[in-house]
Design a protein around this motif. Structure first.
Motif, PDB file in Angstrom:
ATOM      1  N   PRO A  62     -15.474 -21.024   3.313  1.00 41.92           N
ATOM      2  CA  PRO A  62     -15.296 -21.281   4.740  1.00 41.92           C
ATOM      3  C   PRO A  62     -14.670 -20.076   5.422  1.00 41.92           C
ATOM      4  O   PRO A  62     -13.750 -19.446   4.884  1.00 41.92           O
ATOM      5  CB  PRO A  62     -14.368 -22.503   4.769  1.00 41.92           C
ATOM      6  N   ALA A  63     -15.184 -19.765   6.610  1.00 41.37           N
ATOM      7  CA  ALA A  63     -14.675 -18.602   7.338  1.00 41.37           C
ATOM      8  C   ALA A  63     -13.357 -18.907   8.037  1.00 41.37           C
ATOM      9  O   ALA A  63     -12.517 -18.025   8.212  1.00 41.37           O
ATOM     10  CB  ALA A  63     -15.712 -18.136   8.357  1.00 41.37           C
ATOM     11  N   ASP A  64     -13.176 -20.155   8.471  1.00 43.35           N
ATOM     12  CA  ASP A  64     -11.955 -20.569   9.169  1.00 43.35           C
ATOM     13  C   ASP A  64     -11.813 -22.082   9.030  1.00 43.35           C
ATOM     14  O   ASP A  64     -12.624 -22.742   8.362  1.00 43.35           O
ATOM     15  CB  ASP A  64     -11.996 -20.145  10.639  1.00 43.35           C
ATOM     16  N   LEU A  65     -10.809 -22.643   9.693  1.00 42.77           N
ATOM     17  CA  LEU A  65     -10.562 -24.077   9.571  1.00 42.77           C
ATOM     18  C   LEU A  65     -11.722 -24.895  10.133  1.00 42.77           C
ATOM     19  O   LEU A  65     -12.078 -25.947   9.587  1.00 42.77           O
ATOM     20  CB  LEU A  65      -9.253 -24.451  10.283  1.00 42.77           C
ATOM     21  N   ASP A  66     -12.331 -24.423  11.226  1.00 42.30           N
ATOM     22  CA  ASP A  66     -13.452 -25.163  11.821  1.00 42.30           C
ATOM     23  C   ASP A  66     -14.635 -25.235  10.862  1.00 42.30           C
ATOM     24  O   ASP A  66     -15.438 -26.176  10.920  1.00 42.30           O
ATOM     25  CB  ASP A  66     -13.889 -24.495  13.128  1.00 42.30           C
ATOM     26  N   ASP A  67     -14.731 -24.262   9.974  1.00 42.70           N
ATOM     27  CA  ASP A  67     -15.867 -24.203   9.049  1.00 42.70           C
ATOM     28  C   ASP A  67     -15.719 -25.193   7.886  1.00 42.70           C
ATOM     29  O   ASP A  67     -16.681 -25.410   7.137  1.00 42.70           O
ATOM     30  CB  ASP A  67     -16.002 -22.770   8.511  1.00 42.70           C
ATOM     31  N   VAL A 111     -10.551 -20.280  -7.106  1.00 44.37           N
ATOM     32  CA  VAL A 111     -10.319 -19.212  -6.136  1.00 44.37           C
ATOM     33  C   VAL A 111      -9.574 -19.807  -4.951  1.00 44.37           C
ATOM     34  O   VAL A 111      -9.912 -20.896  -4.466  1.00 44.37           O
ATOM     35  CB  VAL A 111     -11.653 -18.605  -5.658  1.00 44.37           C
ATOM     36  N   HIS A 112      -8.537 -19.081  -4.488  1.00 41.91           N
ATOM     37  CA  HIS A 112      -7.798 -19.514  -3.299  1.00 41.91           C
ATOM     38  C   HIS A 112      -8.647 -19.225  -2.066  1.00 41.91           C
ATOM     39  O   HIS A 112      -8.969 -18.078  -1.769  1.00 41.91           O
ATOM     40  CB  HIS A 112      -6.471 -18.756  -3.218  1.00 41.91           C
ATOM     41  N   VAL A 113      -9.012 -20.292  -1.356  1.00 43.64           N
ATOM     42  CA  VAL A 113      -9.848 -20.195  -0.162  1.00 43.64           C
ATOM     43  C   VAL A 113      -8.947 -20.169   1.076  1.00 43.64           C
ATOM     44  O   VAL A 113      -7.883 -20.787   1.094  1.00 43.64           O
ATOM     45  CB  VAL A 113     -10.828 -21.394  -0.111  1.00 43.64           C
ATOM     46  N   LEU A 114      -9.378 -19.453   2.125  1.00 40.22           N
ATOM     47  CA  LEU A 114      -8.576 -19.309   3.355  1.00 40.22           C
ATOM     48  C   LEU A 114      -7.167 -18.789   3.040  1.00 40.22           C
ATOM     49  O   LEU A 114      -6.164 -19.370   3.468  1.00 40.22           O
ATOM     50  CB  LEU A 114      -8.492 -20.642   4.103  1.00 40.22           C
ATOM     51  N   PRO A 115      -7.040 -17.706   2.293  1.00 39.95           N
ATOM     52  CA  PRO A 115      -5.718 -17.237   1.860  1.00 39.95           C
ATOM     53  C   PRO A 115      -4.825 -16.758   2.990  1.00 39.95           C
ATOM     54  O   PRO A 115      -3.601 -16.695   2.829  1.00 39.95           O
ATOM     55  CB  PRO A 115      -6.053 -16.085   0.904  1.00 39.95           C
ATOM     56  N   ARG A 119       2.189 -23.456  14.912  1.00 37.11           N
ATOM     57  CA  ARG A 119       2.306 -24.913  15.009  1.00 37.11           C
ATOM     58  C   ARG A 119       1.521 -25.569  13.883  1.00 37.11           C
ATOM     59  O   ARG A 119       0.446 -25.105  13.501  1.00 37.11           O
ATOM     60  CB  ARG A 119       1.791 -25.404  16.366  1.00 37.11           C
ATOM     61  N   GLU A 120       2.060 -26.658  13.392  1.00 38.62           N
ATOM     62  CA  GLU A 120       1.388 -27.376  12.314  1.00 38.62           C
ATOM     63  C   GLU A 120       0.176 -28.112  12.857  1.00 38.62           C
ATOM     64  O   GLU A 120       0.241 -28.775  13.891  1.00 38.62           O
ATOM     65  CB  GLU A 120       2.345 -28.358  11.643  1.00 38.62           C
ATOM     66  N   THR A 121      -0.929 -27.984  12.133  1.00 43.76           N
ATOM     67  CA  THR A 121      -2.181 -28.643  12.492  1.00 43.76           C
ATOM     68  C   THR A 121      -2.594 -29.581  11.372  1.00 43.76           C
ATOM     69  O   THR A 121      -2.644 -29.188  10.213  1.00 43.76           O
ATOM     70  CB  THR A 121      -3.293 -27.600  12.714  1.00 43.76           C
ATOM     71  N   ALA A 122      -2.866 -30.832  11.722  1.00 45.91           N
ATOM     72  CA  ALA A 122      -3.304 -31.831  10.747  1.00 45.91           C
ATOM     73  C   ALA A 122      -4.796 -32.072  10.928  1.00 45.91           C
ATOM     74  O   ALA A 122      -5.251 -32.424  12.026  1.00 45.91           O
ATOM     75  CB  ALA A 122      -2.532 -33.134  10.928  1.00 45.91           C
ATOM     76  N   ILE A 123      -5.554 -31.861   9.869  1.00 44.49           N
ATOM     77  CA  ILE A 123      -7.006 -32.028   9.925  1.00 44.49           C
ATOM     78  C   ILE A 123      -7.411 -33.217   9.065  1.00 44.49           C
ATOM     79  O   ILE A 123      -7.239 -33.186   7.842  1.00 44.49           O
ATOM     80  CB  ILE A 123      -7.726 -30.760   9.438  1.00 44.49           C
ATOM     81  N   PRO A 124      -7.932 -34.295   9.665  1.00 42.52           N
ATOM     82  CA  PRO A 124      -8.447 -35.410   8.842  1.00 42.52           C
ATOM     83  C   PRO A 124      -9.645 -34.932   8.037  1.00 42.52           C
ATOM     84  O   PRO A 124     -10.491 -34.188   8.535  1.00 42.52           O
ATOM     85  CB  PRO A 124      -8.860 -36.449   9.896  1.00 42.52           C
ATOM     86  N   VAL A 125      -9.715 -35.329   6.789  1.00 43.95           N
ATOM     87  CA  VAL A 125     -10.814 -34.892   5.933  1.00 43.95           C
ATOM     88  C   VAL A 125     -11.523 -36.105   5.334  1.00 43.95           C
ATOM     89  O   VAL A 125     -10.923 -37.136   5.052  1.00 43.95           O
ATOM     90  CB  VAL A 125     -10.310 -33.976   4.793  1.00 43.95           C
TER      91      VAL A 125
END
Length: 310
Positions: free
Chosen positions: A178-183, A254-258, A208-214
Motif C-alpha cells: 500500500p502506498a498510503d493509508l487510503d490504499d 516485511v514492515h509495510v508503511l514504515p 493526531r491519532e486516526t482510527a481506521i475500521p478494517v
C-alpha cells in the motif's frame, strides 16, 4: 490470646493431612501433636478437625482458621521481608493473568525461568482473551498490551511497544505494498476481532491519532493465528512489534508503511494501587521487565522520520 505459633502449627498440620505425617515432620510423637491440637481447640472453643480413618478433615471453623491463618502468616513474612528484603529467599504465591498471545509467547516461559530461580514461590498463570483488570478477584498482577482505561490501577511499563502493519514477501510480490493509508482498502486485510467489537487499526497522522475500521475475508479472535495467516501470504496484518520483529529480521515478514507513525501500545503490568506490593511481586516485575527487553530486540524501522527505540 492469639498466638502465631498456633497458626503455624495448624497450617502445617492441615498440610500434613494426618497426625502421623505431622508428627514425622516435627520429629515428635503422635500424642504430642494430638495434645497440642486439643489445647488449641479448647482455647478457641470449637473443634477444628474431624479425625477420619483416611486422615484429618477440617471442620468449617477449621477451614476458616486455616485460610485466614495462612494469609496472616504470609502477610507477616511479607512485612519482615520489606524490612530486610532478600530476593534469594522469596516465599509465597503470585497469581498472574495475561492476554493470550503475549502470555503464550513470552510470559509463560519467563514465569518458568523465575520459578527456577525462586523455588519457594508458587506461581499460577491464567490466559484470557477478555479485557483485563487488576481488580479481577484473586490476581496479583495483570499483564496486557495497550491502553489502560482504569485510572485507579497502578501501572508499570514492562516493555515499550507499538503495533505495525506487516505482510509476507509472497503477498507483496503478488499485490504490491500500500502506498498510503487510503490504499489499505485495496488490499486483503487480516482482522483480529475480540469480544465482537469493531476492528480498528490506529495510526498517527499529522500529529493526531486516526482510527481506521478494517474488514477482511479472514477474521480470528487470536492474534497468533492471524500472524500465521500473514506468514502464509494471506494478506496484511497489524501486529505488535514484540511478536513480529523476529519474523521481520528473518525476512519472513516485511514492515509495510514504515514511515507512518503508530500509537504506543506498551506491555504493562497492572495491580491494585491501594495495596503495598510484596517483595516477591516486586522482584517478579523487575525480572519480567529485564527479561522482556532481552527477548524482544527492537525492530529496525522508522516512526515519523525518526528511528524507533524501545
Amino acid at each position: 490470646m492469639a498466638d502465631v505459633g498456633d497458626l503455624e502449627f495448624f497450617v502445617t498440620l492441615a498440610a500434613a493431612g494426618t497426625m502421623t505425617e505431622a508428627a514425622r515432620h516435627w520429629g515428635v510423637s503422635v500424642s504430642v501433636v494430638s495434645r497440642r491440637l486439643k489445647a488449641l481447640e479448647e482455647r478457641l472453643g470449637t473443634p477444628l478437625v474431624h479425625r477420619r480413618a483416611r486422615g484429618l478433615e477440617l471442620t468449617a471453623e477449621g477451614q476458616q482458621y486455616h485460610v485466614r491463618g495462612s494469609e496472616i502468616l504470609q502477610q507477616l513474612k511479607d512485612l519482615e521481608s520489606t524490612l530486610n528484603p532478600d530476593p534469594k529467599d522469596l516465599t509465597g504465591s503470585i497469581r498472574v493473568i495475561s492476554t493470550v498471545g503475549l502470555g503464550r509467547v513470552h510470559i509463560a516461559p519467563l514465569l518458568h525461568d523465575f520459578r527456577r530461580r525462586h523455588r519457594s514461590v508458587e506461581i499460577s498463570l491464567e490466559l484470557t482473551s477478555l479485557p483485563l483488570s487488576a481488580s479481577v478477584p484473586g490476581f496479583d498482577i495483570a499483564i496486557q498490551v495497550g491502553r489502560v482505561r482504569d485510572s485507579s490501577l497502578a501501572i508499570r511499563q514492562l516493555l515499550p511497544n507499538r503495533r505495525v502493519v506487516v505482510a509476507s514477501p509472497d503477498y507483496l510480490d503478488a499485490h504490491g505494498a500500500p502506498a498510503d493509508l487510503d490504499d489499505l482498502k485495496n488490499h486483503e486485510l487480516l482482522v483480529v476481532r475480540e469480544n465482537e467489537g469493531e476492528s480498528i487499526w490506529r495510526f498517527v497522522k499529522d500529529g493526531r491519532e486516526t482510527a481506521i475500521p478494517v474488514r477482511g475475508g479472514l477474521i480470528c479472535n487470536d492474534g497468533i493465528a492471524v500472524t500465521e495467516w500473514c506468514l502464509a501470504g494471506a494478506g496484511l496484518a497489524m501486529r505488535s512489534i514484540w511478536h513480529v520483529a523476529p519474523y521481520v529480521r528473518e525476512g519472513r515478514l516485511v514492515h509495510v508503511l514504515p514511515d507512518v507513525e503508530t500509537p504506543e501500545a506498551d506491555v504493562v503490568a497492572l495491580f491494585d494501587a491501594g495495596v503495598r506490593t510484596s517483595p516477591r511481586v516486586r522482584t517478579l516485575l523487575s525480572f519480567l521487565r529485564k527479561q522482556l527487553a532481552q527477548r524482544c530486540i527492537p525492530l529496525p524501522t522508522r516512526q515519523a522520520g525518526a528511528a524507533l527505540h524501545w
